[in-house]
Design an enzyme around this catalytic site. Sequence first.
Site, PDB file in Angstrom:
ATOM      1  N   TYR A   1      41.851  39.871  32.837  1.00  0.00           N
ATOM      2  CA  TYR A   1      40.541  39.876  32.186  1.00  0.00           C
ATOM      3  C   TYR A   1      40.541  38.972  30.957  1.00  0.00           C
ATOM      4  O   TYR A   1      41.599  38.645  30.423  1.00  0.00           O
ATOM      5  CB  TYR A   1      40.165  41.295  31.756  1.00  0.00           C
ATOM      6  CG  TYR A   1      39.837  42.196  32.917  1.00  0.00           C
ATOM      7  CD1 TYR A   1      38.608  42.119  33.555  1.00  0.00           C
ATOM      8  CD2 TYR A   1      40.748  43.141  33.384  1.00  0.00           C
ATOM      9  CE1 TYR A   1      38.291  42.940  34.618  1.00  0.00           C
ATOM     10  CE2 TYR A   1      40.442  43.969  34.452  1.00  0.00           C
ATOM     11  CZ  TYR A   1      39.211  43.867  35.060  1.00  0.00           C
ATOM     12  OH  TYR A   1      38.903  44.680  36.117  1.00  0.00           O
TER      13      TYR A   1
ATOM     14  N   ASP B   1      38.348  46.878  46.213  1.00  0.00           N
ATOM     15  CA  ASP B   1      37.923  46.479  44.876  1.00  0.00           C
ATOM     16  C   ASP B   1      36.388  46.464  44.773  1.00  0.00           C
ATOM     17  O   ASP B   1      35.728  45.487  45.113  1.00  0.00           O
ATOM     18  CB  ASP B   1      38.513  45.089  44.580  1.00  0.00           C
ATOM     19  CG  ASP B   1      38.282  44.634  43.163  1.00  0.00           C
ATOM     20  OD1 ASP B   1      37.401  45.205  42.490  1.00  0.00           O
ATOM     21  OD2 ASP B   1      38.965  43.698  42.732  1.00  0.00           O
TER      22      ASP B   1
ATOM     23  N   ARG C   1      43.378  45.155  39.432  1.00  0.00           N
ATOM     24  CA  ARG C   1      43.023  43.930  40.180  1.00  0.00           C
ATOM     25  C   ARG C   1      44.292  43.321  40.758  1.00  0.00           C
ATOM     26  O   ARG C   1      44.749  42.259  40.347  1.00  0.00           O
ATOM     27  CB  ARG C   1      42.295  42.938  39.258  1.00  0.00           C
ATOM     28  CG  ARG C   1      41.165  43.520  38.427  1.00  0.00           C
ATOM     29  CD  ARG C   1      40.092  44.214  39.216  1.00  0.00           C
ATOM     30  NE  ARG C   1      39.117  43.358  39.843  1.00  0.00           N
ATOM     31  CZ  ARG C   1      38.036  42.857  39.251  1.00  0.00           C
ATOM     32  NH1 ARG C   1      37.821  43.071  37.975  1.00  0.00           N
ATOM     33  NH2 ARG C   1      37.168  42.130  39.918  1.00  0.00           N
TER      34      ARG C   1
ATOM     35  N   SER D   1      34.748  43.721  42.528  1.00  0.00           N
ATOM     36  CA  SER D   1      34.644  42.391  43.140  1.00  0.00           C
ATOM     37  C   SER D   1      33.552  42.359  44.198  1.00  0.00           C
ATOM     38  O   SER D   1      32.745  41.426  44.229  1.00  0.00           O
ATOM     39  CB  SER D   1      35.964  41.983  43.791  1.00  0.00           C
ATOM     40  OG  SER D   1      36.908  41.718  42.795  1.00  0.00           O
TER      41      SER D   1
ATOM     42  N   GLN E   1      42.800  44.651  46.823  1.00  0.00           N
ATOM     43  CA  GLN E   1      41.632  43.774  46.973  1.00  0.00           C
ATOM     44  C   GLN E   1      40.557  44.339  47.904  1.00  0.00           C
ATOM     45  O   GLN E   1      39.374  44.242  47.621  1.00  0.00           O
ATOM     46  CB  GLN E   1      42.068  42.403  47.484  1.00  0.00           C
ATOM     47  CG  GLN E   1      42.172  41.405  46.346  1.00  0.00           C
ATOM     48  CD  GLN E   1      42.744  40.069  46.775  1.00  0.00           C
ATOM     49  OE1 GLN E   1      43.017  39.849  47.952  1.00  0.00           O
ATOM     50  NE2 GLN E   1      42.916  39.186  45.833  1.00  0.00           N
TER      51      GLN E   1
HETATM   52  P1  NAD Z   1      34.588  40.151  34.329  1.00  0.00           P
HETATM   53  O1  NAD Z   1      33.440  40.658  35.140  1.00  0.00           O
HETATM   54  O2  NAD Z   1      35.324  41.088  33.455  1.00  0.00           O
HETATM   55  O3  NAD Z   1      34.064  38.933  33.420  1.00  0.00           O
HETATM   56  C1  NAD Z   1      33.340  37.862  33.968  1.00  0.00           C
HETATM   57  C2  NAD Z   1      33.836  36.564  33.392  1.00  0.00           C
HETATM   58  O4  NAD Z   1      33.368  36.423  32.047  1.00  0.00           O
HETATM   59  C3  NAD Z   1      35.349  36.426  33.346  1.00  0.00           C
HETATM   60  O5  NAD Z   1      35.740  35.298  34.096  1.00  0.00           O
HETATM   61  C4  NAD Z   1      35.629  36.242  31.855  1.00  0.00           C
HETATM   62  O6  NAD Z   1      36.729  35.375  31.607  1.00  0.00           O
HETATM   63  C5  NAD Z   1      34.328  35.635  31.380  1.00  0.00           C
HETATM   64  N1  NAD Z   1      34.118  35.643  29.923  1.00  0.00           N
HETATM   65  C6  NAD Z   1      34.433  36.576  29.007  1.00  0.00           C
HETATM   66  N2  NAD Z   1      34.100  36.161  27.765  1.00  0.00           N
HETATM   67  C7  NAD Z   1      33.550  34.931  27.894  1.00  0.00           C
HETATM   68  C8  NAD Z   1      33.009  33.986  26.983  1.00  0.00           C
HETATM   69  N3  NAD Z   1      32.995  34.188  25.660  1.00  0.00           N
HETATM   70  N4  NAD Z   1      32.524  32.821  27.500  1.00  0.00           N
HETATM   71  C9  NAD Z   1      32.558  32.573  28.831  1.00  0.00           C
HETATM   72  N5  NAD Z   1      33.061  33.429  29.729  1.00  0.00           N
HETATM   73  C10 NAD Z   1      33.552  34.592  29.274  1.00  0.00           C
HETATM   74  O7  NAD Z   1      35.628  39.423  35.273  1.00  0.00           O
HETATM   75  P2  NAD Z   1      35.867  39.620  36.830  1.00  0.00           P
HETATM   76  O8  NAD Z   1      34.907  38.813  37.578  1.00  0.00           O
HETATM   77  O9  NAD Z   1      35.910  41.071  37.095  1.00  0.00           O
HETATM   78  O10 NAD Z   1      37.297  38.975  37.002  1.00  0.00           O
HETATM   79  C11 NAD Z   1      38.349  39.317  36.105  1.00  0.00           C
HETATM   80  C12 NAD Z   1      39.651  38.714  36.537  1.00  0.00           C
HETATM   81  O11 NAD Z   1      40.192  39.456  37.617  1.00  0.00           O
HETATM   82  C13 NAD Z   1      39.594  37.298  37.003  1.00  0.00           C
HETATM   83  O12 NAD Z   1      40.755  36.669  36.544  1.00  0.00           O
HETATM   84  C14 NAD Z   1      39.633  37.390  38.489  1.00  0.00           C
HETATM   85  O13 NAD Z   1      40.122  36.232  39.106  1.00  0.00           O
HETATM   86  C15 NAD Z   1      40.568  38.535  38.635  1.00  0.00           C
HETATM   87  N6  NAD Z   1      40.443  39.232  39.911  1.00  0.00           N
HETATM   88  C16 NAD Z   1      41.590  39.473  40.634  1.00  0.00           C
HETATM   89  C17 NAD Z   1      41.500  40.146  41.827  1.00  0.00           C
HETATM   90  C18 NAD Z   1      42.718  40.453  42.613  1.00  0.00           C
HETATM   91  O14 NAD Z   1      43.705  39.765  42.544  1.00  0.00           O
HETATM   92  N7  NAD Z   1      42.697  41.527  43.357  1.00  0.00           N
HETATM   93  C19 NAD Z   1      40.282  40.582  42.302  1.00  0.00           C
HETATM   94  C20 NAD Z   1      39.144  40.300  41.539  1.00  0.00           C
HETATM   95  C21 NAD Z   1      39.242  39.642  40.330  1.00  0.00           C
END
Ligand code: NAD
Length: 384
Positions: free
Chosen positions: A236, A136, A128, A139, A133
């Site tokens: 994550y 991805d 990520r 996402s 991006q």
């Molecule tokens: P994910 O699908 O793995 O998880 C979804 C959400 O569930 C996450 O926000 C996580 O913190 C939350 N979660 C886990 N346990 C929990 C609990 N007990 N209670 C409440 N919430 C809980 O996550 P994602 O959507 O794939 O995103 C993961 C990270 O990657 C984020 O920080 C996102 O901003 C980042 N991201 C970065 C990029 C990039 O820079 N290229 C792109 C996409 C996502």
Amino acid sequence: MKLAVPKERRATEARVAATPETVRQLIGLGLTVAVESGAGVASGFPDAAYREAGAEIAPDTAAVLAGAGIVFKVRAPLTAGEGEVDELALIPDGAMLVGMLEAFAVTERAAAYALKRLTACSMELLPRITRAQSMDVLSSQANLAGYRAVIEGAAAFDRGFPMLMTAAGTIAPANVLVLGAGVAGLQAIATARRLGGRVSASDVRPAAKEEIRSLGASFVGVEDEESAAAQTTGGYAKALSETYLRKQAEVVAVAAAKADIVVCTALVQGRRAPVLLSEAMVASMKPGSVVVDIASDAGGNCAATVPGEMITTANGVKVLGWRNWAARIPSSASSLYARNLLTFLSTFWDWDAGAPKLPEGDEIVHGVLLTQGGAVVHPQLRSA
Ligand code: NAD
């Protein structure tokens, strides 16, 4: 070089790995593109549209895969015993295979790909990072899943979403609680806000709190030392202690009892989804309320979720546990997924060779590459 796009045959899968738009651009790389007849129909892309874009339409899986140097898939190819066609056997030895191959969930896949000397790239393992991006897939698909969850939740809810002021009286806005504010959850918050809902959301990562607030939702959660360190270097969520989860459950329980719609999106990489909405919390919800659990593929965030089904609890709460939420909005999901794959291939396209070149040491390649030259090369699978 021929690039093949077979029809997806796994249950609930309505997406396709290339669209007429991306086919044109793949041909621009110098590729010949073959699409299996009917591959795009469930996503709203008929054979004629692919033909017009310059693709050959192949009558069946064997024909589409014959002689292919690159295979674009949404999900892992079916193997013997998994379905009506052994897709893996039909992929030419030594080809490049790109898709959401879920090789960590089904570990024998990597060995099977190595045996065929495939260059297998598992796109859900993409790091990520900013440079990645536009490729991805997690996402792009989570974004649409989060949107779709709210739309389906609204359709299953037998009251209005926004505040409705009419001559016959006022209808209160729906209270929406979103559990997990990653990509899907943030889109769910934005969609519920656009529909006029009153939204609150919970997450454990410290950065999520500000993101939730910036979308006009209120934050429901625990802020302590553990939550300040609840994020991995990859961005994550970390698995959290029993004590933390108990404290979080207390605040979620209060919000759930007031909620009309709960959208569950919380995931912890490589583990079962955390159960955040207990049977008791569902029992405290009002009749007619709706739980939409898009974490159902990972077991679900709601204890009442039956993956793949919609159930109604004894107290009249509908729990939507459908699997594969992105595939419930197939045309948009395919468009974005197909662009992700096109960007990936273009990024590593060697114009002189007219073929992809995956540089050793590249962070993206290091993240996605499962097998190459007959060996399992992914560090996490090599040691497994
Ligand atoms: P994910 O699908 O793995 O998880 C979804 C959400 O569930 C996450 O926000 C996580 O913190 C939350 N979660 C886990 N346990 C929990 C609990 N007990 N209670 C409440 N919430 C809980 O996550 P994602 O959507 O794939 O995103 C993961 C990270 O990657 C984020 O920080 C996102 O901003 C980042 N991201 C970065 C990029 C990039 O820079 N290229 C792109 C996409 C996502």
